[in-house]
Write a protein that holds these residues in place. Sequence first.
Motif, mmCIF file in Angstrom:
data_model
loop_
_atom_site.group_PDB
_atom_site.id
_atom_site.type_symbol
_atom_site.label_atom_id
_atom_site.label_comp_id
_atom_site.label_asym_id
_atom_site.label_seq_id
_atom_site.Cartn_x
_atom_site.Cartn_y
_atom_site.Cartn_z
ATOM 1 N N UNK A 25 -13.539 5.011 -0.031
ATOM 2 C CA UNK A 25 -14.505 3.937 -0.185
ATOM 3 C C UNK A 25 -13.897 2.563 0.031
ATOM 4 N N UNK A 26 -12.784 2.521 0.768
ATOM 5 C CA UNK A 26 -12.116 1.259 1.047
ATOM 6 C C UNK A 26 -12.522 0.671 2.389
ATOM 7 N N UNK A 27 -11.832 -0.391 2.783
ATOM 8 C CA UNK A 27 -12.168 -1.115 4.009
ATOM 9 C C UNK A 27 -10.888 -1.487 4.755
ATOM 10 N N UNK A 28 -10.963 -1.438 6.085
ATOM 11 C CA UNK A 28 -9.895 -1.957 6.930
ATOM 12 C C UNK A 28 -10.242 -3.410 7.243
ATOM 13 N N UNK A 29 -9.423 -4.334 6.763
ATOM 14 C CA UNK A 29 -9.688 -5.756 6.974
ATOM 15 C C UNK A 29 -9.173 -6.224 8.325
ATOM 16 N N UNK A 30 -8.039 -5.697 8.743
ATOM 17 C CA UNK A 30 -7.459 -6.111 10.017
ATOM 18 C C UNK A 30 -6.491 -5.043 10.489
ATOM 19 N N UNK A 31 -6.448 -4.825 11.800
ATOM 20 C CA UNK A 31 -5.551 -3.823 12.369
ATOM 21 C C UNK A 31 -4.881 -4.409 13.602
ATOM 22 N N UNK A 32 -3.548 -4.488 13.572
ATOM 23 C CA UNK A 32 -2.781 -5.048 14.680
ATOM 24 C C UNK A 32 -1.820 -3.999 15.226
ATOM 25 N N UNK A 33 -1.877 -3.805 16.528
ATOM 26 C CA UNK A 33 -1.011 -2.837 17.196
ATOM 27 C C UNK A 33 -0.085 -3.569 18.150
ATOM 28 N N UNK A 34 1.211 -3.379 17.980
ATOM 29 C CA UNK A 34 2.209 -3.986 18.853
ATOM 30 C C UNK A 34 3.142 -2.894 19.346
ATOM 31 N N UNK A 35 2.972 -2.518 20.637
ATOM 32 C CA UNK A 35 3.730 -1.421 21.219
ATOM 33 C C UNK A 35 3.559 -0.163 20.365
ATOM 34 N N UNK A 36 4.582 0.268 19.659
ATOM 35 C CA UNK A 36 4.478 1.494 18.855
ATOM 36 C C UNK A 36 4.373 1.203 17.365
ATOM 37 N N UNK A 37 4.226 -0.060 16.996
ATOM 38 C CA UNK A 37 4.149 -0.444 15.587
ATOM 39 C C UNK A 37 2.720 -0.817 15.222
ATOM 40 N N UNK A 38 2.287 -0.396 14.049
ATOM 41 C CA UNK A 38 0.928 -0.644 13.584
ATOM 42 C C UNK A 38 0.968 -1.315 12.216
ATOM 43 N N UNK A 39 0.180 -2.375 12.074
ATOM 44 C CA UNK A 39 0.045 -3.064 10.790
ATOM 45 C C UNK A 39 -1.438 -3.100 10.435
ATOM 46 N N UNK A 40 -1.785 -2.534 9.275
ATOM 47 C CA UNK A 40 -3.169 -2.492 8.823
ATOM 48 C C UNK A 40 -3.272 -3.226 7.491
ATOM 49 N N UNK A 41 -4.170 -4.202 7.433
ATOM 50 C CA UNK A 41 -4.496 -4.851 6.167
ATOM 51 C C UNK A 41 -5.756 -4.188 5.638
ATOM 52 N N UNK A 42 -5.717 -3.711 4.396
ATOM 53 C CA UNK A 42 -6.797 -2.889 3.882
ATOM 54 C C UNK A 42 -7.106 -3.226 2.427
ATOM 55 N N UNK A 241 -14.692 -7.735 21.804
ATOM 56 C CA UNK A 241 -13.915 -8.954 21.576
ATOM 57 C C UNK A 241 -12.429 -8.621 21.650
ATOM 58 N N UNK A 242 -11.690 -9.383 22.441
ATOM 59 C CA UNK A 242 -10.277 -9.086 22.644
ATOM 60 C C UNK A 242 -9.399 -9.554 21.485
ATOM 61 N N UNK A 243 -9.883 -10.452 20.677
ATOM 62 C CA UNK A 243 -9.105 -10.946 19.547
ATOM 63 C C UNK A 243 -8.760 -9.794 18.605
ATOM 64 N N UNK A 244 -7.543 -9.804 18.010
ATOM 65 C CA UNK A 244 -7.183 -8.732 17.064
ATOM 66 C C UNK A 244 -7.991 -8.773 15.772
ATOM 67 N N UNK A 245 -8.706 -9.870 15.533
ATOM 68 C CA UNK A 245 -9.533 -9.970 14.318
ATOM 69 C C UNK A 245 -10.892 -10.555 14.698
ATOM 70 N N UNK A 246 -11.761 -9.738 15.321
ATOM 71 C CA UNK A 246 -13.062 -10.250 15.767
ATOM 72 C C UNK A 246 -13.975 -10.684 14.630
ATOM 73 N N UNK A 247 -13.799 -10.115 13.444
ATOM 74 C CA UNK A 247 -14.552 -10.541 12.257
ATOM 75 C C UNK A 247 -13.528 -10.828 11.164
ATOM 76 N N UNK A 248 -13.453 -12.075 10.734
ATOM 77 C CA UNK A 248 -12.456 -12.501 9.754
ATOM 78 C C UNK A 248 -13.123 -12.676 8.400
ATOM 79 N N UNK A 249 -12.598 -12.002 7.397
ATOM 80 C CA UNK A 249 -13.142 -12.098 6.045
ATOM 81 C C UNK A 249 -12.599 -13.333 5.341
#
Length: 303
Positions: A25-42, A241-249
């Motif tokens: 029941x959570x949410x992914x706030x932002x997801x950034x992918x750089x080559x083989x590294x992934x950073x998810x703010x949740x 949308x190409x931006x990594x954060x198309x909807x910013x909370x």
Amino acid sequence: MYETLTYTGGVHKHEEITELIEDLGGFVLQENLSQMDLVITLAVPIEDVDKVQEKAKELLGTVKIAPMAGTEIAIVSPTLARQHLPHSACDISEYLRRYGAKDNMIGLSRGAGKGISRISQDEKKLIEEHDLAVFALGSFRECILDKTHLFEDLEIPVVVTGAPDIDVEDIPGASAYVGGLGRIPSRLKRGEHIRALRSLAETVEGILDDRRKEITEDPPIVPSILVKTEIENQIHAVKDVYSPAPVVSQLDGVRVKLNYDEYKDEIGKVKVDEYILEDVSEIRRSLMYDYILVKLLPESSIL
């Protein structure tokens, strides 16, 4: 009650962590992918944090608390000239992102020189679209004190940085002052600079926590995290949308990176729980690229 976290790991089997977030029941706030590294703010319910940590360990990733997640911060520099950017202001921006903040760099058009520095009404309104502003100023006490007109009448919290030690009471309009961060012509790598950045992060975190407490006294009719998720699910154009954060909370709303004239009516019809978004928010044109700014109405507005 949700806890905001940052997951860092590889792309292999990353769908398992996103599926777990949804199941909890959570949410992914932002997801950034750089080559083989992934950073998810949740954000997940506090009681389920240990489950996310277990899954992260299984995937050889790491999880840490992101106290600034779900906020948008303006990093303001007097100008875009090389004496103000890119070093200290950019390092401040990069450091705050580690704590989950979504920040935007803003350079004023007439900030060079303490005698002629100015800020326009449009620049003020743009800064006030954020939850908090960090003004990265210079190395001299007089220069900083002579530029308080840049922020003293802003309606959002302001944190000022500079090199000398100054009492915040001597800086009209500032919620806090952090020293040790002046105009430095190199990356902030030395020990005293890292300590100053850490002090800045703690100061910003404290102000945002106070702001959250104020909001809980009269909270939005619907939470901004849920609004963000529903817009992403119901507005198909967001996926293009190409931006990594198309909807910013934000603390009291969201910024949607779609053209206001083209999509404002569609955004207004988004269904959030039993509400229609245009009935529980103010939808207006952002001064940032004509994006859509959604400011949620408090519960007291429907009494």
